[in-house]
Write a protein that holds these residues in place. Structure first.
Motif, mmCIF file in Angstrom:
data_model
loop_
_atom_site.group_PDB
_atom_site.id
_atom_site.type_symbol
_atom_site.label_atom_id
_atom_site.label_comp_id
_atom_site.label_asym_id
_atom_site.label_seq_id
_atom_site.Cartn_x
_atom_site.Cartn_y
_atom_site.Cartn_z
ATOM 1 N N LEU A 90 9.056 -1.226 4.798
ATOM 2 C CA LEU A 90 8.698 0.177 4.578
ATOM 3 C C LEU A 90 9.690 0.741 3.577
ATOM 4 N N GLU A 91 9.179 1.233 2.451
ATOM 5 C CA GLU A 91 10.039 1.712 1.377
ATOM 6 C C GLU A 91 9.875 3.210 1.154
ATOM 7 N N TYR A 92 11.004 3.878 0.914
ATOM 8 C CA TYR A 92 11.005 5.262 0.450
ATOM 9 C C TYR A 92 11.531 5.259 -0.976
ATOM 10 N N LEU A 93 10.729 5.701 -1.921
ATOM 11 C CA LEU A 93 11.079 5.644 -3.335
ATOM 12 C C LEU A 93 11.687 6.978 -3.760
ATOM 13 N N TRP A 94 13.024 7.002 -3.858
ATOM 14 C CA TRP A 94 13.694 8.209 -4.326
ATOM 15 C C TRP A 94 13.309 8.512 -5.761
ATOM 16 N N SER A 95 13.335 7.463 -6.585
ATOM 17 C CA SER A 95 13.007 7.593 -7.999
ATOM 18 C C SER A 95 12.553 6.227 -8.493
ATOM 19 N N GLU A 96 12.357 6.095 -9.799
ATOM 20 C CA GLU A 96 11.940 4.806 -10.349
ATOM 21 C C GLU A 96 13.025 3.751 -10.241
ATOM 22 N N THR A 97 14.280 4.192 -10.070
ATOM 23 C CA THR A 97 15.404 3.246 -10.049
ATOM 24 C C THR A 97 16.154 3.229 -8.725
ATOM 25 N N ALA A 98 15.752 4.030 -7.746
ATOM 26 C CA ALA A 98 16.463 4.092 -6.466
ATOM 27 C C ALA A 98 15.467 4.032 -5.317
ATOM 28 N N ARG A 99 15.764 3.179 -4.325
ATOM 29 C CA ARG A 99 14.865 2.991 -3.184
ATOM 30 C C ARG A 99 15.652 2.787 -1.905
ATOM 31 N N LEU A 100 15.023 3.106 -0.796
ATOM 32 C CA LEU A 100 15.552 2.821 0.532
ATOM 33 C C LEU A 100 14.495 2.054 1.296
ATOM 34 N N GLY A 101 14.877 0.899 1.855
ATOM 35 C CA GLY A 101 13.900 0.046 2.520
ATOM 36 C C GLY A 101 14.303 -0.327 3.930
ATOM 37 N N LEU A 123 0.854 -1.183 0.000
ATOM 38 C CA LEU A 123 0.000 0.000 0.000
ATOM 39 C C LEU A 123 0.890 1.234 0.000
ATOM 40 N N GLY A 124 0.573 2.210 -0.838
ATOM 41 C CA GLY A 124 1.392 3.408 -0.836
ATOM 42 C C GLY A 124 1.079 4.338 -1.975
ATOM 43 N N ASN A 125 2.060 5.205 -2.264
ATOM 44 C CA ASN A 125 1.959 6.148 -3.373
ATOM 45 C C ASN A 125 3.300 6.210 -4.078
ATOM 46 N N LYS A 126 3.566 7.301 -4.770
ATOM 47 C CA LYS A 126 4.809 7.397 -5.531
ATOM 48 C C LYS A 126 6.030 7.641 -4.662
ATOM 49 N N MET A 127 5.833 7.901 -3.366
ATOM 50 C CA MET A 127 6.954 8.211 -2.490
ATOM 51 C C MET A 127 7.141 7.179 -1.383
ATOM 52 N N LYS A 171 18.090 -1.591 3.764
ATOM 53 C CA LYS A 171 18.616 -1.850 2.437
ATOM 54 C C LYS A 171 18.364 -0.664 1.521
ATOM 55 N N ALA A 172 19.322 -0.426 0.671
ATOM 56 C CA ALA A 172 19.159 0.548 -0.414
ATOM 57 C C ALA A 172 19.455 -0.147 -1.720
ATOM 58 N N THR A 173 18.759 0.222 -2.765
ATOM 59 C CA THR A 173 19.010 -0.384 -4.075
ATOM 60 C C THR A 173 18.921 0.691 -5.140
ATOM 61 N N MET A 174 19.772 0.557 -6.144
ATOM 62 C CA MET A 174 19.757 1.486 -7.258
ATOM 63 C C MET A 174 20.084 0.737 -8.534
#
Length: 468
Positions: free
Chosen positions: A395-406, A334-338, A463-466
């Motif tokens: 819990l994810e924070y979406l920096w962009s379409e290719t970068a995330r912090l979880g 559940l979430g949005n673009k961020m 975790k962070a992924t890019m």
């Protein structure tokens, strides 16, 4: 003198028309991959912490990635596609722990301390073509197996946090294997059929059997007004389906019959003992970035058969009963673009670690008592109630379409063959012991006093992924 000036004039005037050939790497208003060459990587730095308290009794001192900093799900990928011929070549490299591939590290009583290796995850050649309203593709080489569709189709797009459910429940030995596969698409329907070695890309061929695995998937996916997408998928796998040899179930030849370390016996069994089947069904729902829902179930069957001792030909063959296992899983994001929060859970026969195992049998008590050997009377196979429950929150924070912090929390609670919770057994020297040791101390005096603790494996992840 006039000739010299005339020569220089002709030389410079002709040089004005000499140009080096232009090296075309891109096309205006088109990405660099316009000509089919793609180069990228996925980098996932990770920090893990295993939750420990006075009730668990156990401390994590093993050489593993459960605690500390690590680099799982780190990939390098290169691909080249020729659109005019429909041919594509893929190469993916993966950073993995060295003790996954070999037993010569210090974690496995070896000498090497290097924790990581760079291994091949994909290396294949593809050919695709259209035939009327249908699309077809052949893949030959090292490739992702059909049960990985959730990851690469975008349904389970937080693979960097944890493996997909069909991976963790061991639908197949590995998510990648060497073989040949065929994919077909028609409107909302798609199918994927693969024939592979069956041992997985991290094991040498014929480690589990000399035959080949057959894996298939049939899917129906439908988009509704570009905002909603639903799908249902059916999967099946037959392990060691064909191509096997008749003597592969000899003792210590394959995993079918491990050695009993007795030089006076030579066990031989039916080839059926090396075969198994897996079935799964999964449904998905995607509503823009707001809801990602997945529900599924899986069943596994380990075939039974007879075995005998070739060193004692007068003995009657003994029977190993057929066993089955089952499990279910689900997730919701559940979430949005961020910001997004994900809840995931699975339950399956087996344990204490993740992975569905075939533990159940349809044998009834009288037949166990009278048809099997005396050693099985106290532990009838049909009554195995071992299972585990896994719960996870991300819990994810979406920096962009290719970068995330979880940020994630995981726990596994397991139960033994009698249905009682699994426990840790720790002596007063801080060493882990077995349940047999714990019970024996009440009848046989021992200097090591052993206590029991409840077993609940809990981990916190950052975790962070890019991807680029």
């Amino acid at each position: 003198m006039i000739r010299k000036f005339l020569f220089l004039f002709i030389f410079f005037s002709s040089a004005l028309h000499l140009y080096a050939e232009e090296v075309v790497t891109t096309k205006k208003e088109e990405p660099d991959s316009y000509y089919g060459l793609k180069l990228g990587a996925i980098v996932t730095p990770t920090f893990g912490y295993r939750v420990r308290d006075s009730a668990s009794g156990i401390s994590d001192t093993t050489q593993s990635e459960k605690t500390g900093f690590s680099m799982p799900w780190t990939l390098l990928f290169i691909s080249k596609e020729w659109e005019d011929t429909g041919i594509k070549v893929e190469f993916w490299g993966e950073v993995i722990r060295s003790n996954v591939l070999s037993a010569d590290t210090s974690a496995d009583s070896g000498t090497k301390a290097n924790p990581y290796l760079f291994a091949i995850r994909r290396a294949n050649v593809q050919k695709k073509w259209d035939l009327g309203a249908t699309r077809h593709k052949l893949i030959f080489g090292m490739q992702e197996l059909p049960h990985m569709f959730s990851v690469w189709s975008g349904y389970y797009d937080w693979r960097y946090m944890e493996r997909s459910p069909l991976e963790s429940m061991a639908f197949s030995a590995d998510p990648v294997d060497l073989g040949l596969s065929y994919l077909a698409e028609w409107k909302s329907f798609s199918a994927h059929l693969a024939v592979v070695n069956g041992d997985g890309y991290r094991s040498i061929q014929n480690a589990g059997g000399t035959g080949y695995d057959v894996i298939g998937r049939v899917s129906w996916e439908q988009k509704w007004q570009d905002d909603l997408k639903t799908g249902i998928h059916f999967l099946g796998r037959k392990g060691n389906a064909f191509g096997y040899s008749g003597n592969e179930c000899n003792e210590a030849k394959t995993k079918c019959f491990p050695s009993d370390n007795n030089p006076n016996t030579l066990l031989r069994g039916d080839v059926r003992l090396s075969q198994e089947e897996s079935y799964a069904v999964e449904s998905n729902l995607l509503w823009r970035e707001y809801i990602n829902l997945g529900l599924g179930g899986m069943a596994k069957k380990k075939f039974g058969g007879r075995y005998s001792d070739a060193m004692n030909p007068t003995e009657f063959p003994k029977n190993i009963s057929e066993k089955t296992g089952r499990g279910a899983y689900g997730w919701i994001g559940l979430g949005n673009k961020m910001i997004r929060i994900v809840f995931r859970g699975e339950i399956a026969t087996g344990g204490p670690n993740q992975g569905l195992r075939s533990t159940e049998s349809n044998l009834q008590e009288p037949w166990v008592r009278y048809s099997e050997s005396a050693t099985l009377k106290t532990t009838p196979v049909y009554s195995d109630k071992a299972y585990y429950i896994s719960r996870q929150v991300y819990l994810e924070y979406l920096w962009s379409e290719t970068a995330r912090l979880g940020f994630g929390y995981q726990e596994i609670r397991s139960f033994d063959s009698s249905g009682a919770p699994n426990k840790w057994y720790i002596d007063n020297f801080a060493n882990e012991r077995t349940v047999a040791d714990y019970r024996q101390q009440f009848s046989t005096p021992s200097p090591a006093l052993i206590s029991e603790y409840s077993r609940l494996d809990r981990n916190i992840l950052v975790k962070a992924t890019m991807q680029f």
